[in-house]
Motif scaffolding. Structure first.
Motif, PDB file in Angstrom:
ATOM      1  N   LEU A   9       0.829  -1.205   0.000  1.00  0.00           N
ATOM      2  CA  LEU A   9       0.000   0.000   0.000  1.00  0.00           C
ATOM      3  C   LEU A   9       0.867   1.261   0.000  1.00  0.00           C
ATOM      4  CD1 LEU A   9      -2.907   1.035   0.083  1.00  0.00           C
ATOM      5  CD2 LEU A   9      -2.748   1.089   2.556  1.00  0.00           C
ATOM      6  N   PHE A  10       1.961   1.195   0.776  1.00  0.00           N
ATOM      7  CA  PHE A  10       2.796   2.388   0.896  1.00  0.00           C
ATOM      8  C   PHE A  10       4.087   2.292   0.084  1.00  0.00           C
ATOM      9  CE2 PHE A  10       0.252   2.148   4.815  1.00  0.00           C
ATOM     10  CZ  PHE A  10      -0.492   3.304   4.629  1.00  0.00           C
ATOM     11  N   LYS A  11       4.111   1.351  -0.850  1.00  0.00           N
ATOM     12  CA  LYS A  11       5.292   1.219  -1.712  1.00  0.00           C
ATOM     13  C   LYS A  11       5.437   2.481  -2.573  1.00  0.00           C
ATOM     14  CE  LYS A  11       6.581  -3.516  -2.746  1.00  0.00           C
ATOM     15  NZ  LYS A  11       6.438  -4.584  -3.713  1.00  0.00           N
ATOM     16  N   SER A  12       6.675   2.959  -2.765  1.00  0.00           N
ATOM     17  CA  SER A  12       6.834   4.148  -3.613  1.00  0.00           C
ATOM     18  C   SER A  12       6.597   3.748  -5.065  1.00  0.00           C
ATOM     19  CB  SER A  12       8.248   4.709  -3.454  1.00  0.00           C
ATOM     20  OG  SER A  12       9.182   3.719  -3.789  1.00  0.00           O
ATOM     21  N   LYS A  13       5.973   4.692  -5.771  1.00  0.00           N
ATOM     22  CA  LYS A  13       5.680   4.425  -7.188  1.00  0.00           C
ATOM     23  C   LYS A  13       6.999   4.330  -7.959  1.00  0.00           C
ATOM     24  CE  LYS A  13       2.843   7.274  -9.110  1.00  0.00           C
ATOM     25  NZ  LYS A  13       2.008   8.481  -9.314  1.00  0.00           N
ATOM     26  N   PRO A  14       7.092   3.474  -8.987  1.00  0.00           N
ATOM     27  CA  PRO A  14       8.335   3.420  -9.761  1.00  0.00           C
ATOM     28  C   PRO A  14       8.596   4.768 -10.441  1.00  0.00           C
ATOM     29  CG  PRO A  14       6.601   2.129 -10.835  1.00  0.00           C
ATOM     30  CD  PRO A  14       6.075   2.542  -9.496  1.00  0.00           C
ATOM     31  N   ARG A  15       9.869   5.093 -10.610  1.00  0.00           N
ATOM     32  CA  ARG A  15      10.239   6.368 -11.240  1.00  0.00           C
ATOM     33  C   ARG A  15       9.866   6.342 -12.718  1.00  0.00           C
ATOM     34  NH1 ARG A  15      15.968   7.273  -8.196  1.00  0.00           N
ATOM     35  NH2 ARG A  15      16.485   5.257  -9.067  1.00  0.00           N
ATOM     36  N   THR A  16       9.333   7.422 -13.198  1.00  0.00           N
ATOM     37  CA  THR A  16       9.053   7.516 -14.635  1.00  0.00           C
ATOM     38  C   THR A  16      10.350   7.922 -15.344  1.00  0.00           C
ATOM     39  OG1 THR A  16       8.547   9.880 -14.580  1.00  0.00           O
ATOM     40  CG2 THR A  16       6.711   8.345 -14.156  1.00  0.00           C
ATOM     41  N   ALA A  17      10.341   7.814 -16.665  1.00  0.00           N
ATOM     42  CA  ALA A  17      11.524   8.205 -17.448  1.00  0.00           C
ATOM     43  C   ALA A  17      11.875   9.671 -17.206  1.00  0.00           C
ATOM     44  CB  ALA A  17      11.261   7.960 -18.935  1.00  0.00           C
ATOM     45  N   VAL A  18      10.846  10.505 -17.100  1.00  0.00           N
ATOM     46  CA  VAL A  18      11.056  11.942 -16.857  1.00  0.00           C
ATOM     47  C   VAL A  18      11.706  12.153 -15.487  1.00  0.00           C
ATOM     48  CG1 VAL A  18       9.884  14.162 -16.511  1.00  0.00           C
ATOM     49  CG2 VAL A  18       9.206  12.674 -18.413  1.00  0.00           C
ATOM     50  N   ASP A  19      11.212  11.425 -14.465  1.00  0.00           N
ATOM     51  CA  ASP A  19      11.798  11.529 -13.111  1.00  0.00           C
ATOM     52  C   ASP A  19      13.282  11.169 -13.141  1.00  0.00           C
ATOM     53  OD1 ASP A  19       9.301  12.077 -12.045  1.00  0.00           O
ATOM     54  OD2 ASP A  19       8.876   9.981 -11.518  1.00  0.00           O
ATOM     55  N   VAL A  20      13.590  10.080 -13.858  1.00  0.00           N
ATOM     56  CA  VAL A  20      14.979   9.598 -13.900  1.00  0.00           C
ATOM     57  C   VAL A  20      15.896  10.689 -14.475  1.00  0.00           C
ATOM     58  CG1 VAL A  20      16.561   7.882 -14.898  1.00  0.00           C
ATOM     59  CG2 VAL A  20      14.315   7.173 -14.078  1.00  0.00           C
ATOM     60  N   VAL A  21      15.457  11.330 -15.568  1.00  0.00           N
ATOM     61  CA  VAL A  21      16.280  12.376 -16.192  1.00  0.00           C
ATOM     62  C   VAL A  21      16.419  13.569 -15.252  1.00  0.00           C
ATOM     63  CG1 VAL A  21      16.506  13.983 -18.133  1.00  0.00           C
ATOM     64  CG2 VAL A  21      15.650  11.672 -18.537  1.00  0.00           C
ATOM     65  N   ARG A  22      15.299  13.981 -14.628  1.00  0.00           N
ATOM     66  CA  ARG A  22      15.347  15.158 -13.730  1.00  0.00           C
ATOM     67  C   ARG A  22      16.280  14.918 -12.548  1.00  0.00           C
ATOM     68  NH1 ARG A  22       8.968  16.897 -14.012  1.00  0.00           N
ATOM     69  NH2 ARG A  22       9.105  17.794 -16.110  1.00  0.00           N
ATOM     70  N   GLN A  23      16.151  13.726 -11.964  1.00  0.00           N
ATOM     71  CA  GLN A  23      16.996  13.425 -10.800  1.00  0.00           C
ATOM     72  C   GLN A  23      18.469  13.312 -11.208  1.00  0.00           C
ATOM     73  OE1 GLN A  23      15.229  10.068  -8.647  1.00  0.00           O
ATOM     74  NE2 GLN A  23      13.225  11.006  -8.902  1.00  0.00           N
ATOM     75  N   THR A  24      18.704  12.746 -12.400  1.00  0.00           N
ATOM     76  CA  THR A  24      20.085  12.665 -12.922  1.00  0.00           C
ATOM     77  C   THR A  24      20.649  14.074 -13.077  1.00  0.00           C
ATOM     78  OG1 THR A  24      19.541  10.653 -14.155  1.00  0.00           O
ATOM     79  CG2 THR A  24      21.526  11.824 -14.839  1.00  0.00           C
ATOM     80  N   SER A  25      19.841  14.947 -13.654  1.00  0.00           N
ATOM     81  CA  SER A  25      20.264  16.317 -13.919  1.00  0.00           C
ATOM     82  C   SER A  25      20.588  17.054 -12.614  1.00  0.00           C
ATOM     83  CB  SER A  25      19.152  17.032 -14.675  1.00  0.00           C
ATOM     84  OG  SER A  25      19.673  18.104 -15.391  1.00  0.00           O
TER      85      SER A  25
END
Length: 343
Positions: A9-25
């Protein structure tokens, strides 16, 4: 009775492709602004997370052993990557990454050059607006620790004709020195990029060689064909044949085979002890012999050396039979035997 917690229920949602790029940046910006003196657990943690994110971008773009890449995710990642400054940050920060992260980053950049969004290669649009990134990649040959990664990225970027044109016009001269660097891996990589620049985009290469003929072939002859390094000579004479035998370079070829200095260079290469250099040199020499409008000084050199040349070709054989080679050789012998001095 205590109710059981609902699993997931409280599992974090998987990162989207956009999230991955933003966090990388975001992490790359941190790496770029932090100094090498910022050592410690916090830095290690962030660098580890960055490596993980770059690996995640790679698996979105290439897929994995379990799953093929999802086109929609690839398109989203590509758009986000080129919307901001992620490519610039990745290139600038590459020397600070560990070896595995560098390899992954190189593969990510390679894949993104081919990704189409709404039928457009948006990498090309981005690079055209940021051509100074090519200056950074080219200068990587001066640092053996990053030369192979930057070199690999550079070859992928010059898949785009406009970028190859920029690198040809702004940086090609440097490659004559990079090819002769003492580090074998780096010089071989530079030679691979040099070849790609001079063979991939036919019309751009033909225009460049026509405009820069004099200095280019002066450097090509003296630094490469007359190099003391056997591998450099062998690769250069093979590349020369590829360039001159390409139809789009026919005007350049006619000019090249009308020069007595070029003929002397090729005749010296025919005398090499290496069979592979002799064979590649023959493929260029036959163009001098086949030229129907030989200048008088070329005819003079061929007549002066006629008996030596005919004797050489009489003994010149390949290890295994090759009909085309034998036919070419017979034609060259016929042309040389029939030459008459021009008054």
């Amino acid at each position: 009775m205590v109710p059981k917690p609902i699993k997931g229920l409280f599992k974090s949602k998987p990162r989207t492709a956009v999230d991955v790029v933003r966090q990388t940046s975001e992490l790359l910006m941190w790496v770029d602004s932090s100094s090498d003196a910022d050592r410690g657990p916090k830095r290690e943690e962030k660098m580890e997370e960055l490596s993980k994110l770059i690996r995640e971008m790679k698996s979105i773009l290439y897929g994995s052993s379990e799953a093929e890449p999802v086109p929609e995710a690839c398109a989203q990642l590509t758009q986000e990557f080129f919307r901001g400054n992620t490519l610039r940050l990745l290139i600038i920060c590459l020397p600070k990454l560990d070896l595995e992260a560098r390899k992954d980053a190189t593969q990510v950049v390679a894949n993104l050059q081919r990704q189409q969004v709404h039928s457009r290669l948006i990498a090309a649009d981005f690079l055209e607006a940021n051509v100074d990134l090519m200056d950074i990649l080219v200068s990587g040959y001066e640092d053996p620790s990053i030369a192979l990664h930057y070199g690999s990225m550079l070859r992928e970027c010059i898949r785009h004709q406009s970028i190859a044109k920029y690198v040809l016009e702004s940086h090609l001269r440097k490659f004559f020195d990079y090819i002769q660097l003492p580090n074998f891996d780096v010089s071989s990589d530079a030679a691979a990029t040099f070849k790609e620049l001079l063979t991939r985009h036919k019309s751009t290469v033909a225009e460049f060689l026509s405009k820069n003929y004099d200095w280019f072939f002066e450097e090509f002859n003296t630094k490469l064909l007359e190099s003391t390094n056997y591998i450099t000579r062998r690769q250069a004479v093979k590349l020369l044949g590829d360039i001159l035998l390409d139809r789009s370079n026919s005007a350049v070829m006619v000019r090249y085979v009308s020069s007595k200095d070029n003929l002397r260079v090729l005749m010296n290469l025919l005398r090499e002890s290496s069979k592979s250099i002799q064979i590649e040199a023959f493929h260029v020499f036959k163009l001098f012999a086949a030229n129907k409008n030989k200048p008088a000084d070329i005819i003079g050199i061929l007549i002066t050396n006629r008996s030596k040349l005919l004797r050489f070709f009489g003994n010149f054989k390949l290890d295994k039979e090759d009909e085309q080679f034998e036919a070419d050789k017979a034609q060259v012998v016929k042309e040389i035997a029939a030459l008459e001095p021009r008054n």
